[in-house]
Enzyme design. Structure first.
Site, mmCIF file in Angstrom:
data_model
loop_
_atom_site.group_PDB
_atom_site.id
_atom_site.type_symbol
_atom_site.label_atom_id
_atom_site.label_comp_id
_atom_site.label_asym_id
_atom_site.label_seq_id
_atom_site.Cartn_x
_atom_site.Cartn_y
_atom_site.Cartn_z
ATOM 1 C CD GLU A 165 2.351 -3.328 9.090
ATOM 2 O OE1 GLU A 165 1.656 -3.310 7.893
ATOM 3 O OE2 GLU A 165 3.524 -3.640 9.304
ATOM 4 C CD1 TRP A 171 0.885 -0.321 3.071
ATOM 5 C CD2 TRP A 171 -0.602 1.473 3.563
ATOM 6 N NE1 TRP A 171 0.982 0.081 4.387
ATOM 7 C CE2 TRP A 171 0.162 1.248 4.696
ATOM 8 C CE3 TRP A 171 -1.659 2.132 3.326
ATOM 9 C CZ2 TRP A 171 0.049 2.075 5.768
ATOM 10 C CZ3 TRP A 171 -1.938 3.013 4.683
ATOM 11 C CH2 TRP A 171 -1.054 2.821 5.670
#
Length: 948
Positions: A696, A553
């Site tokens: 994350e 991304w």
């Protein structure tokens, strides 16, 4: 970089004996009935007597004896006039400048193509002041060859880059540039017009009247706003510096490894789309046969920086022109001292070509130089071999290698051509997988060997689908035909000048920030696929094997906006990559049991998921489970966001009609199908559980606000886009809906989901909760980690970070930034900034974070804090602040810097009527300026800091 010596041309620089040359040539021409004017004489500046006569003769061909007689006659006329030369004939400014050089103890030399230079110098009274004299008797090749000036530098006992050449002739300026010595040109601008794009490489003055030592130093110093320099050799830093000195052209790129090699180096050349099978990571870009391969032996001993004695070192990347320079002062084991200069670039006009020039000058004694230029096919990706070599050969000054990847069966031809000015006889080396060409020369002291190496790559994937294959080897050889180093370089320089016209960002008042943004934009540019819409930019560009060349991304959210606003054609290519990989996204959705398309977290050639499920544990034993490929699903909305941003900025309705709409609609189907209906307070709401958001450090979370809000935005946008498509291209709309089987009842479900997605938002305070239970996690005592040198996840452990209120990168703040048109309430910004900014692992978390934190700080009006975040991102690679720059460029950080400047510091926003700016500049910045395109028309933002 200190100026250690000055090399002056004689005629037209020190004294005006150029007039005597003109009169002598004029007399000869009149006697021979040849036309000759002052305009004709301009062509003779800086060139040898023989070349001058040949220019005067034009198409006339005479016997050698007659040519020699005419040259002798001209020289006799000239020598007669020299008898009147005296110190009074020094040109204005010369005496004062030489006095200043003497006071500063900076030696200087005269380098003139004239064989009478020694007599002229004596008559001028300069013979005892010169540290060296080079004339037409010194070297066999004179200007525009580099030999004369390198001879002079050798006599001064300095490296070429430590000198300055002062010249009044275009040929002399060209010679200095070829020699690797910065020139100061004297004379009118039009005199140097013939140098074309190279005009950008040197300073110019009308004459030396009023010129000071400070002016010479300025002319000799590479512009620090445009150059990244390594002024000493640190073996331990070479992996980092290889990343920094990466060059490329959007087709292929090479790390900044040494041509001759060095123990433990990471020589790497990568080309877009050349993937091969690999264990664990599924597929990876393959290291191409090494085109930089150049072996040099001095008196039988190899030249390498771990051997002999390194006496001087300088390396610099010219960002403005995409050229890498290196100068070495080295003593061979046998005692010979040499200056070696390397210059290379990867052509921006010929995407398949790279070029390398080496100049070797003997300093203290005669020595034998053997040079071998090859294509080294014995390359690997961290010991994994990808190439089968099918054939190799040579013919004349060409050599080639034909290879094929072991798994994907992509064919590649690597071809090289070795050229020398004297067309020296070349010998071939036929070593399996490593063909090469070589030459050997006995090099007297002061003399220079020059060799130019051109390389071409051609792969079987270069042919467009449906076109007949033309064969990789014939194409590679064809690319090299009728090419020369100087021709390629001139075109390359001109192309980069145009690129910077579009992409440059000007920051005045901050040298470090200015150089850093240009470096980062350069690294994005050299990785940008200009000629191929089937590939994209990986997380490490083409500069390293980190993430194996996979696309994340990072491209759509961090990198693509820079291209969308400054080079829309490249942005279109990057988005078309996602269109071509839409089948892979459909396969992933189907595999996971969903309709539509789900883009892979890590994507390569086909768009299928290539995120490894397990990787070896960092710094330990065992394996670590990687969940991003399974449950980090926000990337599908990120791709849609990039498509919509591109459409809004460019107005490219055809792209949206033919490609964009299908991608947005198909990924919207995934969001609607992935949503989980739940009853909340008696109403049906939709959740996205077991996901990973941009942060994350936390996996397997429920209702991540970034994921949910972007999914909602995506579904709403898809419905609006479908209405547009039905109005703009009703036939296309009907055909597309029929093709993908999208019916009205499914669209009704989209509306239901979009209206009822769970968003963890407190209406009273304006605070978004990052995910369910976030504020129940353990707070972190940041004072206990004040002196850390690694990430919080390493210190706390994977599970420890998962259970703590520490975030890898902005999550809620990123959502607010991307959808800022929906969130103008200062209260929302204030509470979310105060809540989440202190929890971010800014220094050692994700490199994606600081650029967006800089943008967010500008939204808060915190210019100084924004600057601190901006510089943290700016130093990610240049200063290796995270210690991992050796793995490759942090591409997302580079793209985030541009967004911080454009959307943050400049406050650029698109409006219904065009655009507006709301600047928030750091106090010490004087100016911020850049260009961007809006609906095909270039706009200029130029902000001067009113707070200064």
């Amino acid at each position: 970089m200190p100026l250690r010596g000055v090399i002056f041309d004689l005629d037209g620089v020190i004294t005006d004996t150029a007039e005597y040359h003109y009169l002598a040539w004029k007399r000869l021409a009149d006697e021979e009935g040849l036309p000759f004017t002052r305009a004709d004489n301009e062509q003779l500046r800086g060139v040898s007597r023989l070349e001058s006569l040949l220019l005067i003769l034009g198409d006339r061909h005479l016997p050698e004896t007659r040519v020699q007689e005419m040259m002798d006659a001209k020289n006799a006329y000239y020598q007669q006039m020299l008898e009147q030369v005296s110190p009074r004939d020094l040109l204005p400014g010369v005496a004062a400048l030489l006095d200043e050089l003497d006071r500063a103890a900076i030696p200087y030399a005269v380098a003139s193509a004239s064989r009478n230079a020694r007599e002229v110098v004596q008559r001028l009274g300069l013979a005892d002041r010169l540290a060296a004299l080079a004339d037409g008797n010194s070297v066999p090749r004179t200007k525009p060859a580099p030999d004369l000036f390198r001879f002079a530098a050798a006599q001064l006992r300095i490296m070429p880059h430590q000198a300055l050449v002062v010249e009044d002739a275009a040929a002399g300026v060209a010679a200095a540039l070829s020699a690797g010595i910065p020139p100061l040109a004297l004379g009118p601008e039009e005199r140097f017009a013939e140098l074309g794009p190279a005009r950008a490489l040197f300073a110019r003055r009308d004459d030396l009247d009023g010129v000071t030592l400070a002016d010479l130093r300025l002319a000799a110093t590479p512009d620090p706003h445009w150059h990244v320099v390594e002024d000493h050799f640190d073996p331990g830093a070479q992996r980092h510096m290889e990343t920094i000195f990466t060059t490329g052209n959007g087709y292929f790129a090479s790390r900044g490894s040494f041509e001759e090699g060095y123990p433990g180096d990471h020589a790497l050349t990568l080309a877009h789309g050349l993937f091969d099978d690999a264990p664990i990571v599924f597929t990876e870009l393959v290291n191409l046969p090494n085109w930089l391969d150049l072996r040099i032996r001095i008196d039988g001993q190899p030249f390498r920086l771990d051997q002999g004695e390194l006496l001087g070192y300088w390396r610099g990347l010219d960002l403005r022109h995409g050229i890498l320079h290196r100068h070495i002062h080295w003593r061979a084991p046998g005692g010979a001292v040499l200056n070696l200069s390397f210059e290379r670039f990867i052509s921006y006009t010929e995407p398949h070509l790279g070029a390398l020039r080496v100049l070797i000058t003997a300093i203290n004694q005669q020595c034998e130089v053997a040079l071998d230029a090859g294509i080294n096919g014995h390359v690997a990706n961290d010991n994994l071999l990808h190439w089968q070599h099918l054939d190799e050969g040579y013919a004349g000054d060409f050599v080639w290698l034909h290879s094929r990847t072991r798994g994907t069966r992509i064919e590649l031809a690597s071809a090289a051509r070795l050229q020398t000015p004297a067309d020296d006889p070349l010998g071939a080396r036929q070593c399996p997988g490593h063909p090469g060409l070589g030459l050997s020369q006995l090099l007297p002291a002061g003399q220079t060997l020059q060799a130019d190496k051109l390389v071409a790559y051609a792969s079987s994937r270069d042919d467009a689908p449906g076109e007949p294959e033309r064969g990789v080897l014939p194409r590679a050889l064809l690319y090299l035909e009728n090419q020369s180093y100087d021709h390629l370089k001139a075109a390359h320089i001109a192309a980069w000048q145009q690129v910077w016209h579009d992409i440059d960002v000007v920051i005045t008042g901050d040298l470090e920030a200015q150089r850093a943004i240009r470096f980062n934009l350069f690294q994005l540019q050299v990785a940008a696929p200009r000629h191929d819409d089937r590939v994209s930019i990986g997380a490490k560009t083409l500069s390293g094997l980190g993430y194996r060349g996979h696309v994340f991304w990072d491209t759509e959210i961090f990198i693509l906006p820079f291209f969308t606003y400054t080079q829309p054609a490249i942005a279109r290519n990057l988005l078309l990559y996602r269109y071509h990989t839409l089948p892979g996204a459909r396969r992933k959705a189907a595999t996971n049991g969903y309709r539509g398309a789900q883009y892979a977290w890590e994507s390569a050639a086909t768009g299928d998921e290539v995120t490894p499920s397990y990787v070896p544990a960092f710094g330990g034993t065992g394996l670590v489970r990687i969940w991003t490929g399974d449950i980090e699903i926000h990337i599908s909305a990120d791709v849609a966001y990039a498509i919509m941003q591109y459409w809004r900025v460019t107005g490219d309705d055809a792209f949206m009609r033919d490609y964009g709409a299908e991608m947005i609609l198909e990924t919207a189907r995934f969001w609607a199908d992935r949503a989980e209906p739940e009853e909340v307070d008696g109403e049906i709401r939709f959740a996205y559980r077991d996901v990973i958001g941009p942060d994350e450090y936390h996996d397997h979370v429920d209702n991540n606000v970034y994921t949910n809000r972007m999914a909602q935005w995506h579904l709403q946008t898809a419905l609006q886009l479908l209405d547009w498509l039905r109005d703009y291209a009703p036939a296309k709309a009907s055909a597309l809906l029929a093709e993908i089987g999208l019916a009205e009842e499914e669209l009704a479900h989209w509306r239901e989901v979009a209206e009822n997605i769970i968003l963890l938002f407190d209406e009273e305070t304006g605070l978004f909760t990052q995910f369910e239970g976030f504020f129940d996690l353990t707070p972190v005592d940041w004072s206990a980690f004040r002196d850390r040198t690694t990430s919080m996840q390493v210190l706390l452990g994977i599970e420890g970070a998962n259970q703590s209120q520490v975030i890898k990168q902005p999550d809620v703040l990123m959502m607010l930034l991307l959808l800022r048109e929906h969130y103008d309430d200062p209260r929302i910004w204030q509470v979310n900034w105060e809540t989440y900014e202190p929890l971010a692992d800014h220094e050692y978390g994700s490199s994606l974070g600081p650029g967006f934190h800089a943008w967010a700080a500008c939204q808060m009006g915190e210019a100084q804090q924004a600057y601190d975040f901006f510089m943290l991102a700016a130093r990610a690679d240049l200063e290796n602040v995270r210690g991992n720059a050796g793995d490759g460029i942090h591409a997302a950080s580079a793209g985030g810097l541009w967004q911080a400047l454009a959307f943050g510091f400049a406050g650029l926003r698109l409006t219904e009527d065009g655009y507006e700016v709301d600047p928030c500049l750091p106090p010490h910045w004087e100016r911020l300026a850049f260009n961007f395109y809006l609906h095909g028309k270039q706009q200029r933002i130029d902000i001067h800091n009113e707070r200064r």
